[in-house]
Scaffold this motif. Structure first.
Motif, PDB file in Angstrom:
ATOM      1  N   LYS A 146       0.811  -1.224   0.000  1.00 16.86           N
ATOM      2  CA  LYS A 146       0.000   0.000   0.000  1.00 16.86           C
ATOM      3  C   LYS A 146       0.842   1.270   0.000  1.00 16.86           C
ATOM      4  N   HIS A 147       1.919   1.270   0.796  1.00 14.25           N
ATOM      5  CA  HIS A 147       2.667   2.514   1.014  1.00 14.25           C
ATOM      6  C   HIS A 147       4.111   2.447   0.525  1.00 14.25           C
ATOM      7  N   ASN A 148       4.518   1.276   0.009  1.00 11.18           N
ATOM      8  CA  ASN A 148       5.887   1.103  -0.491  1.00 11.18           C
ATOM      9  C   ASN A 148       6.922   1.399   0.588  1.00 11.18           C
ATOM     10  N   VAL A 187     -13.771  -1.046   3.530  1.00 17.80           N
ATOM     11  CA  VAL A 187     -13.842  -1.545   2.157  1.00 17.80           C
ATOM     12  C   VAL A 187     -12.669  -0.970   1.377  1.00 17.80           C
ATOM     13  N   HIS A 188     -11.894  -1.852   0.734  1.00 17.41           N
ATOM     14  CA  HIS A 188     -10.788  -1.437  -0.122  1.00 17.41           C
ATOM     15  C   HIS A 188     -11.006  -2.026  -1.509  1.00 17.41           C
ATOM     16  N   ASN A 189     -10.557  -1.315  -2.499  1.00 17.10           N
ATOM     17  CA  ASN A 189     -10.697  -1.790  -3.873  1.00 17.10           C
ATOM     18  C   ASN A 189      -9.366  -2.357  -4.367  1.00 17.10           C
ATOM     19  N   LYS A 190      -9.450  -3.546  -4.970  1.00 13.52           N
ATOM     20  CA  LYS A 190      -8.278  -4.175  -5.557  1.00 13.52           C
ATOM     21  C   LYS A 190      -8.676  -4.688  -6.935  1.00 13.52           C
ATOM     22  N   ASN A 191      -8.045  -4.141  -7.962  1.00 16.00           N
ATOM     23  CA  ASN A 191      -8.384  -4.495  -9.349  1.00 16.00           C
ATOM     24  C   ASN A 191      -9.880  -4.311  -9.610  1.00 16.00           C
ATOM     25  N   TYR A 196     -13.472  -6.509   1.674  1.00 17.58           N
ATOM     26  CA  TYR A 196     -14.048  -6.106   2.959  1.00 17.58           C
ATOM     27  C   TYR A 196     -13.166  -6.617   4.099  1.00 17.58           C
ATOM     28  N   PHE A 197     -12.890  -5.706   5.045  1.00 17.41           N
ATOM     29  CA  PHE A 197     -12.089  -6.066   6.212  1.00 17.41           C
ATOM     30  C   PHE A 197     -12.831  -5.700   7.493  1.00 17.41           C
ATOM     31  N   GLU A 198     -12.690  -6.564   8.483  1.00 12.76           N
ATOM     32  CA  GLU A 198     -13.235  -6.297   9.823  1.00 12.76           C
ATOM     33  C   GLU A 198     -12.043  -6.078  10.749  1.00 12.76           C
ATOM     34  N   THR A 199     -11.956  -4.883  11.316  1.00 10.09           N
ATOM     35  CA  THR A 199     -10.788  -4.514  12.117  1.00 10.09           C
ATOM     36  C   THR A 199     -11.209  -4.206  13.548  1.00 10.09           C
ATOM     37  N   SER A 200     -10.520  -4.845  14.495  1.00  2.00           N
ATOM     38  CA  SER A 200     -10.820  -4.610  15.919  1.00  2.00           C
ATOM     39  C   SER A 200      -9.658  -3.854  16.563  1.00  2.00           C
ATOM     40  N   ILE A 220     -12.924 -10.255   5.335  1.00  2.00           N
ATOM     41  CA  ILE A 220     -14.248 -10.895   5.425  1.00  2.00           C
ATOM     42  C   ILE A 220     -14.984 -10.807   4.092  1.00  2.00           C
ATOM     43  N   THR A 221     -14.224 -10.650   3.003  1.00  2.00           N
ATOM     44  CA  THR A 221     -14.844 -10.538   1.677  1.00  2.00           C
ATOM     45  C   THR A 221     -15.677 -11.773   1.371  1.00  2.00           C
TER      46      THR A 221
END
Length: 460
Positions: A146-148, A187-191, A196-200, A220-221
């Motif tokens: 993501k950030h190189n 929600v992140h877009n890839k291609n 979908y990610f669930e972050t605690s 959790i996609t």
């Protein structure tokens, strides 16, 4: 008394070692808890202290070797070479114990690292200054992608993440620093595909103080896609059920009208022209009328079964069970050789009248229909079960073999041939469907030749 510089240095070292040993032991024990900050900091502290202790030990050995009691008689008072050796031995033992603690810490750290690495989650943590204290390979790969930037322990998040994204993350981390434990969905877009990610976010506490935050992020996609497919299937199923209900209603209406006409015409022919029929013709027209009645009842049963829907809370009211069951008994026109007894006064409770009426109607009708005794008996009773009422309808009929106890509740299932018994095989299925809709249950206890007992409850 003069003091040898080496001896003074020796005594100070011993004193220093004793003072710091207890702190080292506590530090080691605390690090066994695998707190993200403590695990990192303690390892560094132990390395430093271990090196210092080795230096002290070397100095002590050197001091003892240089001490010569015979050549320095002024040191004989208060200084014993054996005591000094004993002190060195004690110090060696304590250093050995410290090394054992360090080894336990190292093993625990390896176990912890194995757990962190052998999971599909992105795991990382920061201290109270938002500096990285732990992260696994998934976090590293994600950060590089993501950030190189290849993250290093101790890096500040602000040096890794772009300002706009960091500001959003910082706000979340501050919530956790203030003691809040929470979960968010991202929600992140890839291609061009959504991920979908669930972050605690979880505060890390050292006694009563928050010393950092641990973060667990899971993809959790797949679950989201499953939920989407499930919702689509539910919508399709609901649409299919609505269409089926419409078909059942239309079919019922369109079939019952001609059936009613056929039955009426057959009855008129039998009444007006029976003097022209021989015995075979009379038997056949009776069969015709019987089949029309059976089909009419079957259509009625299917329509009723299909019309049953979920419980409508607005229909709930306080119901007088005794009054409803008395109405059922009067409506069924019970044959004279069968007695129906209500064992004790039935209660009033919350329920839906139509549901309760139908269940008792089908169960009592079933007992009447299959009664094989000259003096038939049907009893209706209830008992209180915790916060629920359980009803018991018992009869002295033919009974049912245990292997058929589940079959009788299935639609269109009858234990007798249709020509032997006029039944559509839907009654008990209707009763079970209603009871299940309310969250209740219905079962049978029966022994062939000794009758049957139906036990059920409504859970409104």
């Amino acid at each position: 008394m003069k003091t040898c510089p080496r001896l003074s240095e020796f005594l100070q070292a011993v004193s220093s070692t004793y003072e710091h040993y207890e702190k080292d032991r506590q530090l080691l024990e605390r690090s066994m808890n695998l707190s993200s900050k403590e695990l990192y900091c303690t390892n560094e502290k132990l390395r430093e202290d271990h090196q210092k202790q080795k230096v002290v030990l070397d100095k002590l050995k050197e001091a003892i070797s240089e001490l010569n009691i015979e050549e320095n008689p002024h040191l004989t008072t208060g200084v014993d070479e054996n005591d000094l050796v004993a002190m060195v031995d004690l110090l060696q033992e304590k250093i050995h114990m410290t090394k054992e603690f360090e080894e336990e810490l190292r093993v625990s750290g390896l176990k912890f690292q194995a757990i962190v690495e052998n999971t599909a989650d992105i795991i990382w943590s920061v201290d109270e200054h938002l500096r990285l204290s732990i992260f696994n390979s998934f976090y590293r790969k994600n950060t590089i992608a993501k950030h190189n930037i290849d993250p290093v322990l101790g890096d500040k998040l602000s040096n890794i993440i772009p300002p706009k994204e960091y500001k959003e993350l910082e706000d979340l981390l501050k919530r956790a620093i203030n003691g809040e434990r929470f979960i968010i969905e991202e929600v992140h877009n890839k291609n061009s595909q959504p991920l979908y990610f669930e972050t605690s976010f979880n505060p890390i506490r050292d006694e009563h103080k928050i010393t950092g935050i641990s973060v667990f992020s899971r993809d959790i996609t797949f679950r989201k896609e499953d939920e989407k497919r499930k919702n689509e299937l539910l919508r399709d199923l609901q649409s299919a059920n609505e269409e089926l209900e419409q078909i059942a209603y239309i079919t019922s209406h369109d079939l019952k009208t001609p059936l009613r006409s056929i039955g009426s015409i057959a009855s008129w022919i039998k009444s007006d022209y029976q003097h022209l029929f021989d015995d075979l013709s009379k038997e056949q027209i009776d069969i015709l009328i019987s089949r029309v009645d059976r089909l009419y009842n079957l259509i009625d049963g299917i329509s009723l079964y299909m019309s049953l829907s979920s419980v409508d809370e607005e229909e709930r009211e306080i119901v007088d069970f005794g009054q409803i069951i008395s109405k059922v008994i009067n409506t069924l026109n019970v044959p004279a050789h069968i007695s129906v007894e209500i064992v004790k006064s039935l209660p009033k409770a919350a329920g839906i009248k139509t549901h309760i009426y139908l269940v008792f109607e089908q169960v009592i009708k079933n007992a009447i229909l299959f009664m094989d005794k000259k003096q038939g008996r049907i009893s209706i009773d209830f008992r209180q079960k915790e916060n629920d009422l359980e009803f018991i309808v018992a009869d002295n009929g033919p009974g049912i073999d245990q292997k058929y106890h589940q079959k009788i509740f299935k639609i269109f299932q009858a234990l007798n041939a249709r020509d032997q018994m006029e039944t559509n095989g839907i009654g008990l299925a209707i009763a079970k469907k209603i009871v299940k809709m309310t969250g209740g249950d219905i079962n049978i206890e029966s022994t062939p030749g000794e009758g049957s007992t139906f036990i059920f409850n409504f859970n409104y």
